[in-house]
Design a protein around this motif. Structure first.
Motif, PDB file in Angstrom:
ATOM      1  N   HIS A   1      43.689  29.776  38.261  1.00  0.00           N
ATOM      2  CA  HIS A   1      43.076  31.078  38.537  1.00  0.00           C
ATOM      3  C   HIS A   1      41.686  31.204  37.911  1.00  0.00           C
ATOM      4  N   GLU A   2      41.311  30.227  37.082  1.00  0.00           N
ATOM      5  CA  GLU A   2      39.990  30.231  36.448  1.00  0.00           C
ATOM      6  C   GLU A   2      38.983  29.358  37.206  1.00  0.00           C
ATOM      7  N   VAL A   3      39.386  28.889  38.383  1.00  0.00           N
ATOM      8  CA  VAL A   3      38.553  27.975  39.169  1.00  0.00           C
ATOM      9  C   VAL A   3      38.030  28.654  40.423  1.00  0.00           C
ATOM     10  N   LEU A   4      36.784  28.380  40.754  1.00  0.00           N
ATOM     11  CA  LEU A   4      36.200  28.750  42.043  1.00  0.00           C
ATOM     12  C   LEU A   4      36.030  27.470  42.848  1.00  0.00           C
ATOM     13  N   HIS A   5      36.665  27.415  44.020  1.00  0.00           N
ATOM     14  CA  HIS A   5      36.532  26.240  44.879  1.00  0.00           C
ATOM     15  C   HIS A   5      35.589  26.547  46.028  1.00  0.00           C
ATOM     16  N   VAL A   6      34.757  25.562  46.357  1.00  0.00           N
ATOM     17  CA  VAL A   6      33.777  25.703  47.435  1.00  0.00           C
ATOM     18  C   VAL A   6      33.952  24.537  48.402  1.00  0.00           C
ATOM     19  N   GLY A   7      34.100  24.845  49.688  1.00  0.00           N
ATOM     20  CA  GLY A   7      34.232  23.775  50.676  1.00  0.00           C
ATOM     21  C   GLY A   7      34.030  24.290  52.083  1.00  0.00           C
ATOM     22  N   ASP A   8      33.814  23.345  52.996  1.00  0.00           N
ATOM     23  CA  ASP A   8      33.476  23.714  54.372  1.00  0.00           C
ATOM     24  C   ASP A   8      34.683  23.914  55.274  1.00  0.00           C
ATOM     25  N   ASP A   9      35.838  23.375  54.903  1.00  0.00           N
ATOM     26  CA  ASP A   9      36.998  23.441  55.796  1.00  0.00           C
ATOM     27  C   ASP A   9      37.817  24.694  55.494  1.00  0.00           C
ATOM     28  N   ALA A  10      37.977  25.539  56.513  1.00  0.00           N
ATOM     29  CA  ALA A  10      38.683  26.804  56.310  1.00  0.00           C
ATOM     30  C   ALA A  10      40.103  26.591  55.817  1.00  0.00           C
ATOM     31  N   THR A  11      40.781  25.566  56.349  1.00  0.00           N
ATOM     32  CA  THR A  11      42.184  25.337  56.012  1.00  0.00           C
ATOM     33  C   THR A  11      42.344  24.446  54.788  1.00  0.00           C
ATOM     34  N   LEU A  12      41.681  23.288  54.803  1.00  0.00           N
ATOM     35  CA  LEU A  12      41.868  22.297  53.735  1.00  0.00           C
ATOM     36  C   LEU A  12      41.174  22.691  52.446  1.00  0.00           C
ATOM     37  N   ASP A  13      40.144  23.516  52.544  1.00  0.00           N
ATOM     38  CA  ASP A  13      39.417  23.940  51.345  1.00  0.00           C
ATOM     39  C   ASP A  13      39.730  25.381  50.964  1.00  0.00           C
ATOM     40  N   ALA A  14      39.219  26.319  51.754  1.00  0.00           N
ATOM     41  CA  ALA A  14      39.299  27.724  51.337  1.00  0.00           C
ATOM     42  C   ALA A  14      40.734  28.240  51.271  1.00  0.00           C
ATOM     43  N   GLN A  15      41.475  28.131  52.367  1.00  0.00           N
ATOM     44  CA  GLN A  15      42.842  28.647  52.365  1.00  0.00           C
ATOM     45  C   GLN A  15      43.715  27.881  51.387  1.00  0.00           C
ATOM     46  N   ALA A  16      43.532  26.569  51.321  1.00  0.00           N
ATOM     47  CA  ALA A  16      44.337  25.754  50.403  1.00  0.00           C
ATOM     48  C   ALA A  16      44.065  26.124  48.955  1.00  0.00           C
ATOM     49  N   ALA A  17      42.805  26.385  48.621  1.00  0.00           N
ATOM     50  CA  ALA A  17      42.474  26.781  47.252  1.00  0.00           C
ATOM     51  C   ALA A  17      43.090  28.130  46.912  1.00  0.00           C
ATOM     52  N   ILE A  18      43.048  29.062  47.858  1.00  0.00           N
ATOM     53  CA  ILE A  18      43.690  30.366  47.634  1.00  0.00           C
ATOM     54  C   ILE A  18      45.181  30.173  47.389  1.00  0.00           C
ATOM     55  N   ASN A  19      45.805  29.322  48.205  1.00  0.00           N
ATOM     56  CA  ASN A  19      47.242  29.063  48.032  1.00  0.00           C
ATOM     57  C   ASN A  19      47.547  28.406  46.696  1.00  0.00           C
ATOM     58  N   ALA A  20      46.560  27.695  46.146  1.00  0.00           N
ATOM     59  CA  ALA A  20      46.737  27.042  44.846  1.00  0.00           C
ATOM     60  C   ALA A  20      46.427  27.982  43.690  1.00  0.00           C
ATOM     61  N   GLY A  21      46.075  29.231  43.998  1.00  0.00           N
ATOM     62  CA  GLY A  21      45.825  30.222  42.954  1.00  0.00           C
ATOM     63  C   GLY A  21      44.385  30.344  42.520  1.00  0.00           C
ATOM     64  N   MET A  22      43.468  29.765  43.291  1.00  0.00           N
ATOM     65  CA  MET A  22      42.059  29.783  42.934  1.00  0.00           C
ATOM     66  C   MET A  22      41.298  30.842  43.734  1.00  0.00           C
ATOM     67  N   GLN A  23      40.102  31.143  43.291  1.00  0.00           N
ATOM     68  CA  GLN A  23      39.154  31.865  44.125  1.00  0.00           C
ATOM     69  C   GLN A  23      38.468  30.851  45.038  1.00  0.00           C
ATOM     70  N   ALA A  24      38.059  31.300  46.220  1.00  0.00           N
ATOM     71  CA  ALA A  24      37.522  30.355  47.192  1.00  0.00           C
ATOM     72  C   ALA A  24      36.302  30.919  47.902  1.00  0.00           C
ATOM     73  N   VAL A  25      35.307  30.046  48.054  1.00  0.00           N
ATOM     74  CA  VAL A  25      34.137  30.344  48.878  1.00  0.00           C
ATOM     75  C   VAL A  25      34.141  29.367  50.041  1.00  0.00           C
ATOM     76  N   TRP A  26      34.061  29.925  51.247  1.00  0.00           N
ATOM     77  CA  TRP A  26      34.021  29.113  52.461  1.00  0.00           C
ATOM     78  C   TRP A  26      32.572  28.885  52.855  1.00  0.00           C
ATOM     79  N   LEU A  27      32.159  27.617  52.896  1.00  0.00           N
ATOM     80  CA  LEU A  27      30.829  27.249  53.366  1.00  0.00           C
ATOM     81  C   LEU A  27      30.898  27.105  54.884  1.00  0.00           C
ATOM     82  N   ASN A  28      30.473  28.128  55.575  1.00  0.00           N
ATOM     83  CA  ASN A  28      30.602  28.208  57.039  1.00  0.00           C
ATOM     84  C   ASN A  28      29.216  28.145  57.658  1.00  0.00           C
ATOM     85  N   SER A  29      28.679  26.940  57.789  1.00  0.00           N
ATOM     86  CA  SER A  29      27.302  26.774  58.249  1.00  0.00           C
ATOM     87  C   SER A  29      27.156  26.902  59.756  1.00  0.00           C
ATOM     88  N   THR A  30      28.264  26.872  60.486  1.00  0.00           N
ATOM     89  CA  THR A  30      28.187  26.898  61.952  1.00  0.00           C
ATOM     90  C   THR A  30      28.685  28.206  62.561  1.00  0.00           C
TER      91      THR A  30
END
Length: 251
Positions: free
Chosen positions: A180-209
């Motif tokens: 819960h003390e981690v911020l995860h940043v990644g481009d994949d909505a499922t493998l990065d952002a949603q997965a990080a949320i499910n792991a208890g982290m805060q998540a930023v989705w890099l959505n360049s498209t």
């Protein structure tokens, strides 16, 4: 459901995806496959004739995913075994798979970073311990950005891939913090952002498209560029009585 606001006070570490977050992956893979094909022409001509273009090499690599599901977390092994299969089918020496893969792998590390990647990595690493979390087989040290990272967790070495929460938890443990003390940043909505949320982290989705968010629970924030990520974090850190600077520090 509206996104939850990022709580800057909770962040004690940042985890980052690599491929398509810090650099575009497909130009890199295309160059690596071209280098592999050139090597095969010189050292395994029968294989080069049977697999005469990069599309054919990619097709047999994708076929290996179905043939060896036990290797789905290890992209290096999948590529190496696909080369071995191609050599075998063409009647060339299967032992050439090892040096052939090394040619591919060396070129795979020659990535072209997004223009704001270095400044973003500098910005983040000056403020937090940064950990790479990737399903790919890039080596941050061979790429030339290892000095920004406190640790690097790859699916190949760890044994499971994103979106499994265990790889995210391992990244948090690598720098001595809780998920819960981690911020995860990644481009994949499922493998990065949603997965990080499910792991208890805060998540930023890099959505360049400009894609639509595909899940019910939104990320804590969405940005179009790495520069926007830095501006957002700096804006959140600015005292409430002062307006946030329109320009990010160190960018």
């Amino acid at each position: 459901m509206p996104p939850a606001a990022i709580d800057l006070t909770r962040i004690r570490a940042v985890t980052l995806d690599l491929d398509d977050t810090l650099w575009p992956i497909w130009p890199t893979i295309t160059r690596a496959e071209a280098s592999l094909l050139q090597w095969l022409v010189a050292h395994a001509p029968s294989t080069a004739a049977l697999y005469s273009n990069t599309e054919a090499l990619r097709a047999i690599r994708n076929q290996m995913v179905a043939l060896r599901p036990d290797l789905k977390h290890d992209l290096s092994a999948l590529r190496r075994e696909s080369i071995r299969l191609a050599l075998t089918q063409a009647g060339d020496d299967a032992a050439l798979a090892e040096p052939a893969f090394e040619v591919f792998f060396a070129e795979r590390q020659r990535v072209e970073l997004f223009v704001d990647a270095h400044s973003t990595l500098a910005f983040l690493s000056q403020r937090y311990p940064v950990v790479a979390v990737s399903n790919g087989n890039a080596d941050v040290h061979r790429v030339g950005i290892g000095h920004y990272f406190k640790a690097s967790i790859s699916a190949r070495e760890f044994g499971v891939a994103k979106p499994d929460p265990r790889i995210f938890h391992a990244a948090a443990s690598a720098v001595g913090v809780q998920p819960h003390e981690v911020l995860h940043v990644g481009d994949d909505a499922t493998l990065d952002a949603q997965a990080a949320i499910n792991a208890g982290m805060q998540a930023v989705w890099l959505n360049s498209t400009g894609q639509d968010w595909p899940h019910a629970q939104p990320p804590h924030a969405t940005v179009a560029t790495l520069t926007e990520l830095c501006r957002m974090l700096e804006g959140l850190a600015a005292p409430a009585s002062q307006p946030a600077s329109p320009r990010p520090h160190a960018l």
